[in-house]
Structure formats: structure tokens, C-alpha cells
Design a protein around this motif. Structure first.
Motif, short mmCIF file in Angstrom:
data_model
loop_
_atom_site.label_atom_id
_atom_site.label_comp_id
_atom_site.label_asym_id
_atom_site.label_seq_id
_atom_site.Cartn_x
_atom_site.Cartn_y
_atom_site.Cartn_z
N HIS A 266 -1.50 1.53 11.18
CA HIS A 266 -2.26 2.33 10.23
C HIS A 266 -2.48 1.50 8.98
O HIS A 266 -1.52 0.95 8.44
CB HIS A 266 -1.50 3.60 9.86
CG HIS A 266 -1.17 4.43 11.06
ND1 HIS A 266 -2.01 5.42 11.52
CD2 HIS A 266 -0.12 4.39 11.92
CE1 HIS A 266 -1.47 5.96 12.61
NE2 HIS A 266 -0.33 5.35 12.87
N VAL A 267 -3.72 1.41 8.55
CA VAL A 267 -4.01 0.77 7.27
C VAL A 267 -4.18 1.89 6.27
O VAL A 267 -5.04 2.76 6.44
CB VAL A 267 -5.27 -0.11 7.35
CG1 VAL A 267 -5.57 -0.71 5.98
CG2 VAL A 267 -5.07 -1.22 8.38
N ARG A 268 -3.35 1.91 5.26
CA ARG A 268 -3.30 3.01 4.31
C ARG A 268 -3.87 2.56 2.97
O ARG A 268 -3.30 1.70 2.31
CB ARG A 268 -1.85 3.47 4.14
CG ARG A 268 -1.14 3.78 5.49
CD ARG A 268 -1.41 5.19 5.93
NE ARG A 268 -0.85 6.10 4.97
CZ ARG A 268 0.39 6.56 4.97
NH1 ARG A 268 1.23 6.19 5.91
NH2 ARG A 268 0.80 7.41 4.06
N SER A 269 -4.99 3.17 2.59
CA SER A 269 -5.67 2.76 1.35
C SER A 269 -5.39 3.70 0.19
O SER A 269 -5.91 3.50 -0.90
CB SER A 269 -7.18 2.71 1.58
OG SER A 269 -7.46 1.76 2.57
N GLY A 270 -4.55 4.70 0.40
CA GLY A 270 -4.35 5.74 -0.61
C GLY A 270 -3.40 5.37 -1.74
O GLY A 270 -3.17 6.19 -2.63
N PHE A 271 -2.86 4.16 -1.73
CA PHE A 271 -1.85 3.82 -2.74
C PHE A 271 -2.28 2.66 -3.64
O PHE A 271 -1.50 2.16 -4.43
CB PHE A 271 -0.51 3.53 -2.05
CG PHE A 271 0.00 4.73 -1.30
CD1 PHE A 271 0.78 5.68 -1.95
CD2 PHE A 271 -0.38 4.96 0.03
CE1 PHE A 271 1.20 6.82 -1.29
CE2 PHE A 271 0.05 6.10 0.70
CZ PHE A 271 0.83 7.04 0.05
N VAL A 272 -3.54 2.23 -3.50
CA VAL A 272 -4.06 1.10 -4.29
C VAL A 272 -4.19 1.48 -5.76
O VAL A 272 -3.98 0.65 -6.64
CB VAL A 272 -5.46 0.67 -3.79
CG1 VAL A 272 -5.91 -0.58 -4.50
CG2 VAL A 272 -5.49 0.48 -2.30
N GLY A 273 -4.54 2.74 -6.03
CA GLY A 273 -4.88 3.11 -7.41
C GLY A 273 -6.26 2.56 -7.75
O GLY A 273 -7.13 2.51 -6.88
N THR A 274 -6.42 2.11 -8.99
CA THR A 274 -7.76 1.69 -9.41
C THR A 274 -8.11 0.28 -8.95
O THR A 274 -9.23 -0.16 -9.11
CB THR A 274 -7.91 1.77 -10.94
OG1 THR A 274 -6.86 0.98 -11.54
CG2 THR A 274 -7.80 3.20 -11.43
N GLY A 275 -7.15 -0.45 -8.38
CA GLY A 275 -7.51 -1.76 -7.85
C GLY A 275 -6.33 -2.69 -7.76
O GLY A 275 -5.19 -2.31 -8.02
N TYR A 276 -6.62 -3.93 -7.36
CA TYR A 276 -5.59 -4.95 -7.17
C TYR A 276 -4.77 -5.11 -8.45
O TYR A 276 -5.33 -5.30 -9.53
CB TYR A 276 -6.25 -6.28 -6.80
CG TYR A 276 -5.25 -7.39 -6.56
CD1 TYR A 276 -4.55 -7.47 -5.36
CD2 TYR A 276 -4.99 -8.34 -7.55
CE1 TYR A 276 -3.63 -8.48 -5.15
CE2 TYR A 276 -4.06 -9.35 -7.34
CZ TYR A 276 -3.38 -9.41 -6.13
OH TYR A 276 -2.45 -10.41 -5.92
N ALA A 277 -3.47 -5.05 -8.29
CA ALA A 277 -2.53 -5.30 -9.41
C ALA A 277 -2.61 -4.27 -10.53
O ALA A 277 -2.00 -4.45 -11.57
CB ALA A 277 -2.69 -6.71 -9.97
#
Ligand SMILES: *Cc1c(COP(=O)(O)O)cnc(C)c1O
Length: 364
Positions: A266-277
Motif C-alpha cells: 500500500h502506498v499511503r499519501s495521507g501523511f505527507v502534509g503540505t509537501g516534502y519535509a
């Protein structure tokens, strides 16, 4: 110890490799954090201590990548990343120890403490630092750097992919899965139902996934994305796995074909927030909780967000009764000595702002 080579001896002859780390990395049960979350079987695989002086997951990839550079007789290696890239810093640190010149082409990112450390580590390693203003100009800049080194060395530098995520680098994490399998067989932990691991260029998750299947472990991989879904998604992860699988089979026909059609990851994109770092509230909470309960130091770009996903799943009940493994990918060794005496003003001027501006979210 290269478990992959024990299992596939032909790979031991075809794949270049240089020892940089100390393996296997330790696995330990997270009793306090597990109690708090109601997970009775929670473990960490600690790649933070993958090497005595400077650890983290990139050591695994660089054993194969720098091994390849040495075999090719390279004098210089060129790689890419964001300003605080752990990959660029690890390449610089070990490249220097192997007598290779290193060049890092670095893109802008939000400021953070570890960005400073990683830049100073490259300064201490004698790395040629090339700040790039945007991804759009990176290619042209890279061609210039390649040409300049061709003039100087009489040959082009060895190029190392961003994040070390070429098929050869990915072999480092295929090996990691075989290493885990041995630890399961030794009774150090039960076979995990799922592994939580951070995903940026996705080579780490891809290697792990390939290796788990080739080693016969049915473990699900939770790849926690640190970049927007346009860059990190299931289709791309599957494609990277297939390329690395083909590479391994070219190097040893005994390596199995791994079927990527099922839902084993599973690739989960829900925890990135507004972007890298970019810091997230969930990441900040996860860092605090992991430090307070287990004394493990996570950071906000990769491992904090990955632990935030694990916490969210635990609280939703999705992990009830499961054996869960958190893979710590961030360096856990102190680097104060390695960067002592380095002055940020010796960096190229566009990088000074990481030392002069307050970290994002800090008033003033
Ligand atoms: C590079 C890195 C990752 C992710 O690895 P990818 O192969 O780029 O997905 C995870 N955690 C840390 C600390 C890293 O430096």
C-alpha cells in the motif's frame, strides 16, 4: 554479512559490493509504545545503527552503488537530492572514505536541523556542492558538471540516482529482506504481518517488497509517502520493482520472477502534509511519543510521518492482533564530531539560508 549472496551465490559474483555497514541491524520489541497503542507485537528494525559512524538506510544501497563505482574505476561520483538529503550526505561520507571525489547537486527544501548537519557533513567530506535553484534547470546544470569533470578526470563521473534508487542500489534492500528473514528464523521476532517504511524515491520500499516475496515472507509493505502522490504512487512502485526484478534476474537467473499484480503493498499519501519535509502535527506527535516511550529519535521528513501512519492505523484498530514492524531508516549515530569545526560560510552562498533562517513555523 550479505544474506542475499548466501541465497543467490551467482549474485555474489556479478553484483559489485563494498562493506560499509554492520549487518544484521538490530530488531527490538517496542514494549512501551506497543502497550500504549494496544499492539502486543510491535517491533523496530533499526537501520539507524547500520554503521558505526554514520548509519541510516542509505548505507545499504551505497554498499552496492559505491561498490559499482570502485569496480568501474571511477574517480568521482555525482549524485542528486534536496538540500538536506540523507542520501547525498551518506554518499559524501562513504565516498570520501573510499577515496572517491563526490559531487552533490542539491535542490531547495524547507529548513530543518538535519539539513544543517547533512550540509556540514558534506563540507567535512570535501564534497563539491552545487546548489540548483529548481528541478527545471537541474538537467542543464548536471550536463555542465559532467562536462567539467570529464575535462578534469579524463572521464565522466559515475552517476548515482537520486535516493540511490537504481536497480543496483535497490539490491541493498532486497538483501535487507533476506536479513529480516534470517532474524525471523532465528526467533528474534515473529514473521511480521506488515512493515511500515518511508517512501521517497521508493527504492527502499521496492527492494524490501521484492526481497520479502523472493524470501517467501507474505508481509505487507506499508510505504508511507513523503512526496505528493504525483511522484509516489502504487503504479510507480510496481514499475520500479519490475525493473529491479529484471536486473536481478539478468545477474542471476535463479532469482525468481516476483508477481506485482496482487495487493501486497500500500502506498499511503495521507501523511505527507503540505509537501516534502513540511512538518505535520501527526509527525510531530509521533516523534515525541517515540522518544518518550522508547528513546528512539525520529525526524520530521521521513520517519516521523511513517510513525504517524502507524499510530493512526493502531488507533483505528486496523493493527489489532497483528505483528507490526516499524523500519527506522534515519541515522541514529551522533555526528557532532564529524562536523565539528565546519563553518557554514564555507558552503556555496545559496546554502547559507539553511543556517540563517529560522526553521519553518518558528516565529521571528
Ligand atoms: C531516503 C530515505 C528514505 C526513503 O528511501 P527511498 O528509497 O528514497 O524511498 C526513508 N527514510 C530516510 C531517513 C531516508 O533518508
Amino acid at each position: 554479512m550479505i544474506c542475499l549472496f548466501d541465497r543467490f551465490p551467482v549474485l555474489g559474483q556479478t553484483l559489485p559490493h563494498v562493506d560499509l555497514g554492520e549487518f544484521p541491524t538490530p530488531v527490538r520489541k517496542l514494549v512501551s509504545l506497543g502497550d500504549l497503542l494496544g499492539i502486543r507485537s510491535l517491533y523496530v528494525k533499526d537501520d539507524g545503527v547500520s554503521a558505526p559512524l554514520y548509519g541510516g538506510s542509505k548505507v545499504r544501497k551505497l554498499e552496492f552503488l559505491l561498490g559499482g563505482a570502485l569496480r568501474n574505476g571511477a574517480k568521482t561520483v555525482l549524485t542528486f537530492g534536496y538540500a538536506g538529503s540523507n542520501h547525498a550526505a551518506t554518499t559524501a561520507f562513504y565516498g570520501d572514505r573510499l577515496g572517491l571525489r563526490t559531487v552533490s547537486m542539491l535542490l531547495p527544501q524547507p529548513p530543518a536541523d538535519y539539513v544543517r548537519t547533512n550540509l556540514l557533513l558534506q563540507l567535512a567530506s570535501g564534497t563539491e556542492l552545487r546548489p540548483c535553484s529548481s528541478a527545471g534547470t537541474l538537467l542543464l546544470d548536471a550536463l555542465r558538471v559532467l562536462a567539467a569533470h570529464r575535462m578534469k578526470d579524463g572521464r565522466f563521473p559515475e552517476i548515482i540516482f537520486p535516493g540511490g534508487s537504481s536497480p543496483a542500489g535497490i539490491a541493498g534492500f532486497v538483501n535487507a529482506a533476506f536479513e529480516l528473514k534470517q532474524q525471523v528464523e532465528a526467533g528474534i521476532l515473529p514473521a511480521p504481518d506488515c512493515i511500515y517504511i518511508a517512501a521517497g524515491t521508493m527504492g527502499t520500499a521496492a527492494g524490501l517488497l521484492l526481497g520479502l516475496r523472493a524470501a517467501g515472507l507474505p508481509t505487507e509493505v506499508m510505504a508511507i509517502s513523503v512526496l505528493p502522490g504525483k511522484y509516489v504512487n502504487a503504479d510507480r512502485l510496481a514499475a520500479i520493482c519490475r525493473r529491479a526484478n529484471a536486473f536481478l534476474r539478468r545477474n542471476d537467473g535463479a532469482f525468481p520472477v516476483v508477481d506485482m499484480s496482487g495487493r501486497q503493498f500500500h502506498v499511503r499519501s495521507g501523511f505527507v502534509g503540505t509537501g516534502y519535509a513540511a512538518p505535520t502535527p501527526g509527525g510531530i506527535e509521533a516523534i515525541r511519543l517515540t522518544r518518550e516511550t522508547e528513546g528512539i529519535a525520529l525526524e520530521g521528513t521521513y520517519t516521523g510521518k511513517t510513525m504517524a501512519a502507524l499510530l493512526a492505523d493502531a488507533r483505528s484498530g486496523a493493527l489489532d492482533g497483528k505483528t507490526v514492524l516499524f523500519w527506522n531508516t534515519f541515522n541514529g549515530r551522533p555526528v557532532e564530531n564529524a562536523v565539528a569545526g565546519q563553518n557554514y560560510r564555507d558552503l556555496p552562498a545559496p546554502l547559507h539560508r539553511y543556517f540563517e533562517d529560522p526553521p519553518e513555523g518558528t516565529p521571528g
